[in-house]
Design a protein around this motif. Structure first.
Motif: not given
Length: 228
Positions: A90, A93, A124, A127
């Motif tokens: 990640l 994020a 997004n 993620d």
């Protein structure tokens, strides 16, 4: 000079003997005893967390699943590896924190949602897919997804929005291959701010989605076998 050196040498010998004795005692401890020592230390840390974060649902879920002792040490080691993997995947994020025997993730809501909305941004979703891919590699954990808002708008609106956002994250993880049986959701609205709502910066921090990751019964059973 000799009168000074000889006592020093004797003292060094005594200290060395004490250290050796202590090392031998430690080496003779079984896993349960070692775990109990570590568990006691961890308990003090966890106690501090409870004192400082007693109004945080995600932390409460992790602490509620705590086993402690040697079993807790085994679980903690497994969580260390999982947390590192999640962090590597990640990057920036999400904020990844190792807490007790679990992991706490914090996603900034404005990265996942438009203001006042509960539909995930397409840009997004990747993620959450990355998170799902890591979770698949560690199937013996359960998750609690908690939505939070600032205090802009009515309390009832924020409560509903926070739950919808938690549900949106849960649905995305499910569509990415995570069993729904592993997931629980809660919406806390504006009731658990981490910062003041009197500034834009504070309100931004309060708009977030937290995920608690903790051991399920299978992991606890296996960890108990390893700790014996």
């Amino acid at each position: 000079m000799k009168k000074i050196i000889i006592p020093i040498l004797v003292l060094m010998t005594v200290i060395a003997g004490c250290k050796t004795s202590q090392s031998q005692k430690k080496s003779n401890l079984n896993k349960t005893e070692k775990g109990a020592i570590i568990g006691t230390s961890s308990g003090a840390v966890i106690g501090g967390i409870i004192g400082n974060k007693k109004n945080n649902t995600a932390l409460g879920a992790i602490l509620g699943a705590t086993v402690g002792g040697a079993v807790g040490v085994v679980i903690g080691n497994k969580m260390d590896k999982q947390a590192k993997k999640i962090q590597d995947e990640l990057g920036n994020a999400a904020k990844v924190e190792r807490v007790g025997e679990g992991i706490k993730l914090t996603f900034d809501s404005q990265l996942l949602f438009d203001f006042g909305k509960a539909t995930l941004k397409e840009s997004n979703k990747d993620d959450l897919w990355k998170l799902a891919n890591t979770l698949k590699q560690y199937p013996d954990t359960d998750l609690l997804i908690v939505g939070h808002t600032d205090n802009v708008g009515s309390e009832s609106f924020n409560q509903t929005l926070s739950k919808k956002r938690a549900n949106a994250v849960s649905n995305e993880l499910t569509s990415s291959g995570i069993s729904r049986n592993r997931l629980k959701i809660k919406g806390k609205g504006e009731n658990q701010p981490t910062e003041t709502n009197d500034s834009d910066a504070g309100r931004t921090q309060n708009r977030r989605v937290e995920i608690a990751i903790y051991a399920n019964n299978k992991m606890k059973t296996e960890a108990n076998k390893e700790a014996i």
